[in-house]
Design a protein around this motif. Structure first.
Motif, PDB file in Angstrom:
ATOM      1  N   LEU A 182      -5.750 -52.452 -28.164  1.00  0.00           N
ATOM      2  CA  LEU A 182      -6.542 -52.099 -29.443  1.00  0.00           C
ATOM      3  C   LEU A 182      -7.427 -52.343 -28.855  1.00  0.00           C
ATOM      4  O   LEU A 182      -7.998 -52.248 -27.704  1.00  0.00           O
ATOM      5  N   LYS A 183      -8.227 -51.481 -29.623  1.00  0.00           N
ATOM      6  CA  LYS A 183      -9.605 -50.873 -29.631  1.00  0.00           C
ATOM      7  C   LYS A 183     -10.678 -50.845 -30.359  1.00  0.00           C
ATOM      8  O   LYS A 183     -10.256 -50.505 -31.817  1.00  0.00           O
ATOM      9  N   ALA A 184     -11.888 -50.956 -30.409  1.00  0.00           N
ATOM     10  CA  ALA A 184     -13.003 -51.204 -31.540  1.00  0.00           C
ATOM     11  C   ALA A 184     -13.672 -50.772 -31.437  1.00  0.00           C
ATOM     12  O   ALA A 184     -14.075 -49.946 -30.027  1.00  0.00           O
ATOM     13  N   MET A 185     -14.276 -49.556 -32.065  1.00  0.00           N
ATOM     14  CA  MET A 185     -15.227 -49.098 -31.526  1.00  0.00           C
ATOM     15  C   MET A 185     -16.741 -48.865 -33.149  1.00  0.00           C
ATOM     16  O   MET A 185     -16.080 -49.187 -33.828  1.00  0.00           O
ATOM     17  N   VAL A 186     -18.019 -48.364 -32.280  1.00  0.00           N
ATOM     18  CA  VAL A 186     -19.395 -48.257 -33.285  1.00  0.00           C
ATOM     19  C   VAL A 186     -19.298 -46.245 -33.881  1.00  0.00           C
ATOM     20  O   VAL A 186     -19.391 -45.665 -32.888  1.00  0.00           O
ATOM     21  N   GLN A 187     -18.568 -45.623 -35.126  1.00  0.00           N
ATOM     22  CA  GLN A 187     -18.870 -44.428 -34.938  1.00  0.00           C
ATOM     23  C   GLN A 187     -20.706 -43.708 -35.916  1.00  0.00           C
ATOM     24  O   GLN A 187     -20.419 -44.633 -36.794  1.00  0.00           O
ATOM     25  N   GLN A 188     -21.254 -43.624 -35.149  1.00  0.00           N
ATOM     26  CA  GLN A 188     -21.822 -42.548 -35.216  1.00  0.00           C
ATOM     27  C   GLN A 188     -21.860 -41.445 -36.874  1.00  0.00           C
ATOM     28  O   GLN A 188     -21.462 -40.375 -35.825  1.00  0.00           O
ATOM     29  N   GLY A 189     -22.140 -41.566 -37.628  1.00  0.00           N
ATOM     30  CA  GLY A 189     -21.738 -40.215 -38.877  1.00  0.00           C
ATOM     31  C   GLY A 189     -22.805 -39.500 -38.808  1.00  0.00           C
ATOM     32  O   GLY A 189     -23.703 -39.959 -39.560  1.00  0.00           O
ATOM     33  N   LEU A 218       6.392 -43.646 -29.241  1.00  0.00           N
ATOM     34  CA  LEU A 218       7.235 -43.591 -30.192  1.00  0.00           C
ATOM     35  C   LEU A 218       6.499 -44.108 -32.060  1.00  0.00           C
ATOM     36  O   LEU A 218       6.597 -43.573 -32.726  1.00  0.00           O
ATOM     37  N   GLY A 219       5.943 -45.132 -31.578  1.00  0.00           N
ATOM     38  CA  GLY A 219       5.505 -46.248 -32.468  1.00  0.00           C
ATOM     39  C   GLY A 219       4.026 -45.032 -33.463  1.00  0.00           C
ATOM     40  O   GLY A 219       3.769 -45.420 -34.661  1.00  0.00           O
ATOM     41  N   GLY A 220       2.830 -44.634 -32.341  1.00  0.00           N
ATOM     42  CA  GLY A 220       1.766 -43.962 -33.488  1.00  0.00           C
ATOM     43  C   GLY A 220       0.676 -44.838 -32.955  1.00  0.00           C
ATOM     44  O   GLY A 220       0.736 -45.708 -32.304  1.00  0.00           O
ATOM     45  N   GLU A 221       0.411 -44.572 -33.685  1.00  0.00           N
ATOM     46  CA  GLU A 221      -0.837 -45.170 -34.412  1.00  0.00           C
ATOM     47  C   GLU A 221      -1.687 -46.433 -35.534  1.00  0.00           C
ATOM     48  O   GLU A 221      -0.969 -45.773 -36.371  1.00  0.00           O
ATOM     49  N   LEU A 222      -2.418 -47.490 -35.350  1.00  0.00           N
ATOM     50  CA  LEU A 222      -2.530 -47.887 -36.773  1.00  0.00           C
ATOM     51  C   LEU A 222      -4.359 -48.205 -36.491  1.00  0.00           C
ATOM     52  O   LEU A 222      -4.736 -48.581 -36.028  1.00  0.00           O
ATOM     53  N   SER A 223      -5.192 -47.520 -37.633  1.00  0.00           N
ATOM     54  CA  SER A 223      -6.268 -47.409 -37.338  1.00  0.00           C
ATOM     55  C   SER A 223      -7.130 -47.988 -39.015  1.00  0.00           C
ATOM     56  O   SER A 223      -6.300 -48.163 -39.365  1.00  0.00           O
ATOM     57  N   ALA A 224      -8.134 -48.972 -39.111  1.00  0.00           N
ATOM     58  CA  ALA A 224      -8.763 -49.431 -39.872  1.00  0.00           C
ATOM     59  C   ALA A 224     -10.478 -49.098 -39.689  1.00  0.00           C
ATOM     60  O   ALA A 224     -10.762 -49.235 -38.996  1.00  0.00           O
ATOM     61  N   GLU A 225     -11.244 -48.879 -40.693  1.00  0.00           N
ATOM     62  CA  GLU A 225     -12.134 -48.391 -40.680  1.00  0.00           C
ATOM     63  C   GLU A 225     -12.692 -49.301 -41.583  1.00  0.00           C
ATOM     64  O   GLU A 225     -13.322 -49.468 -43.239  1.00  0.00           O
ATOM     65  N   LEU A 226     -13.995 -49.336 -41.426  1.00  0.00           N
ATOM     66  CA  LEU A 226     -15.504 -50.105 -42.352  1.00  0.00           C
ATOM     67  C   LEU A 226     -16.763 -50.238 -42.391  1.00  0.00           C
ATOM     68  O   LEU A 226     -17.232 -49.866 -40.917  1.00  0.00           O
ATOM     69  N   PRO A 227     -17.168 -49.588 -42.815  1.00  0.00           N
ATOM     70  CA  PRO A 227     -18.845 -48.501 -43.426  1.00  0.00           C
ATOM     71  C   PRO A 227     -19.899 -50.153 -43.122  1.00  0.00           C
ATOM     72  O   PRO A 227     -19.296 -51.013 -43.668  1.00  0.00           O
ATOM     73  N   PHE A 228     -21.448 -49.928 -42.165  1.00  0.00           N
ATOM     74  CA  PHE A 228     -21.740 -50.838 -42.370  1.00  0.00           C
ATOM     75  C   PHE A 228     -23.249 -50.120 -41.862  1.00  0.00           C
ATOM     76  O   PHE A 228     -23.419 -48.989 -42.292  1.00  0.00           O
ATOM     77  N   VAL A 229     -24.278 -50.648 -42.329  1.00  0.00           N
ATOM     78  CA  VAL A 229     -25.980 -50.109 -42.412  1.00  0.00           C
ATOM     79  C   VAL A 229     -26.444 -50.854 -40.887  1.00  0.00           C
ATOM     80  O   VAL A 229     -26.582 -51.899 -40.871  1.00  0.00           O
ATOM     81  N   LEU A 230     -26.669 -50.018 -40.528  1.00  0.00           N
ATOM     82  CA  LEU A 230     -27.940 -50.418 -39.641  1.00  0.00           C
ATOM     83  C   LEU A 230     -29.243 -49.222 -39.209  1.00  0.00           C
ATOM     84  O   LEU A 230     -30.116 -48.327 -39.783  1.00  0.00           O
TER      85      LEU A 230
END
Length: 381
Positions: free
Chosen positions: A227-234, A330-342
């Motif tokens: 698994l991988k967790a990351m913070v993304q800046q949009g 073969l199984g692929g990926e599953l991802s979830a995303e949560l916005p937050f305020v910085l």
């Protein structure tokens, strides 16, 4: 009681006009922006001339070195413009302006400008290591000049301008705790894989660790390998229809607790810390507006009163935590995303004042019921 103030001073090249500002960070309260107030000191030779002031929002959306054959990747917006001297009216002066006028003499005159609430926040896009010239982003300037009218052509020797920033601070109250659950089923096999992600809070301050609570329930016949967790800046450059992009500013990839076999589950907490020091070489990352080349930090989240309050010359910054489960080829990926305020917390007392740059002198003076400000400074080149 004694208070310490920091005053910013800048002088025109010919030494005839001197501008003083009490601060260079002006807070956007969503409903309105703090007024930009200061004083201007004139030489006796200019007492028979007119002085105009402007607030300029400079939006650079392309590299300076690419400007060839008449191309220009910069737009200057005049958000406020009015005559400063002779003063159009005797408006009420602030306490700081009164002290400065008393200290600097009869040739000192106050001025005040107001930014519209929809004006974009100060944001700088981090340039690449080989980029030269002014970085892309939104920058603000206070400009005073000699002229016959507001549209008169300015002369460099009788013009003084100082960079300022329009900033936002974090709300005093936390919002709802972010939480999401995503599920994935598989066409050729029974059961589903469930991923639940929760943050400990919605609002974080710069330099604060983000606790990501991850719960995985594997009711399928697939295997979660890592698994991988990351913070993304949009970043959304509103001027362009396709001006949206995302950049990972903090990430952790782990196989601890994996593989997660069919019928088993995993619960763990991952801590992420988004910092500019870990992203110095990433081109295009949004930073808080800079005054010259002083150190800064990742850009704060842009708060809007309404979603449609997006200035065409602005840059909207957002953040989200994204968690991805890898199930193999073969199984692929599953991802979830949560916005937050910085964001930065609201400063205490008189506020956080920007440091001076090489062109602006900084004077410290004491202000109480008896003492007058002592100001020293040198003329700028």
């Amino acid at each position: 009681m004694v208070f310490n103030f920091r005053v910013y001073k800048k002088q025109s090249p010919n030494g005839k006009i001197t501008m003083y500002l009490g601060k260079r960070d002006f807070v956007d309260h969503i409903s309105g922006v703090e007024p930009i107030d200061g004083v201007v000191v004139l030489d006796e030779d200019y007492k028979d001339r007119k002085i105009f002031g402007q607030i300029i929002c400079s939006f650079r959306y392309g590299r300076e070195e690419d400007e060839v054959m008449g191309l220009n990747f910069q737009k200057d917006l005049f958000l406020a413009s009015e005559q400063v001297y002779p003063p159009p009216d005797k408006g009420e002066a602030t306490k700081l302006q009164e002290r400065l006028m008393r200290k600097l003499g009869p040739n000192c005159f106050p001025f005040r400008f107001t930014l519209p609430p929809s004006a974009p926040a100060s944001v700088t896009l981090q340039p690449g290591s080989d980029d030269e010239g002014q970085p892309c982003g939104v920058h603000y300037y206070v400009k005073l000049f000699i002229g016959e009218n507001e549209t008169d052509r300015t002369h460099k020797r009788s013009t003084v301008s100082m960079a300022i920033r329009k900033v936002q601070y974090a709300p005093s109250k936390q919002g709802r705790q972010p939480c999401t659950v995503v599920r994935k089923d598989f066409m050729m096999s029974p059961g589903e894989l469930e991923l639940e992600v929760t943050l400990d809070k919605q609002l974080y301050h710069h330099g604060e660790k983000i606790a990501v609570n991850i719960c995985i329930r594997n009711n399928s016949n697939k295997v979660v390998k890592k698994l991988k967790a990351m913070v993304q800046q949009g970043v959304d450059v509103v001027l362009f229809q396709n001006g949206q992009y995302r950049t990972t500013v903090a990430s952790i990839e782990t196989q601890e607790g994996c593989p997660i076999n069919p019928g088993s589950s995993l619960q763990k907490v991952i801590f992420l810390l988004p910092l500019l020091s870990s992203n110095k070489e990433r081109r295009g990352i949004a930073l808080d507006g800079q005054l010259k080349k002083l150190d800064t930090n990742l850009a704060s989240t842009t708060l809007l009163a309404t979603p449609d309050q997006r200035d065409a010359f602005g840059i909207i910054v957002s953040y989200a935590v994204k968690v991805k489960l890898y199930l193999g080829a073969l199984g692929g990926e599953l991802s979830a995303e949560l916005p937050f305020v910085l964001m930065h917390p609201k400063p205490n007392g008189k506020g956080i004042l920007a440091k001076a740059d090489s062109e602006a002198d900084v004077e410290m003076f004491r202000q109480d019921t008896v003492a007058e400000p002592e100001i020293e400074g040198e003329k700028c080149e």
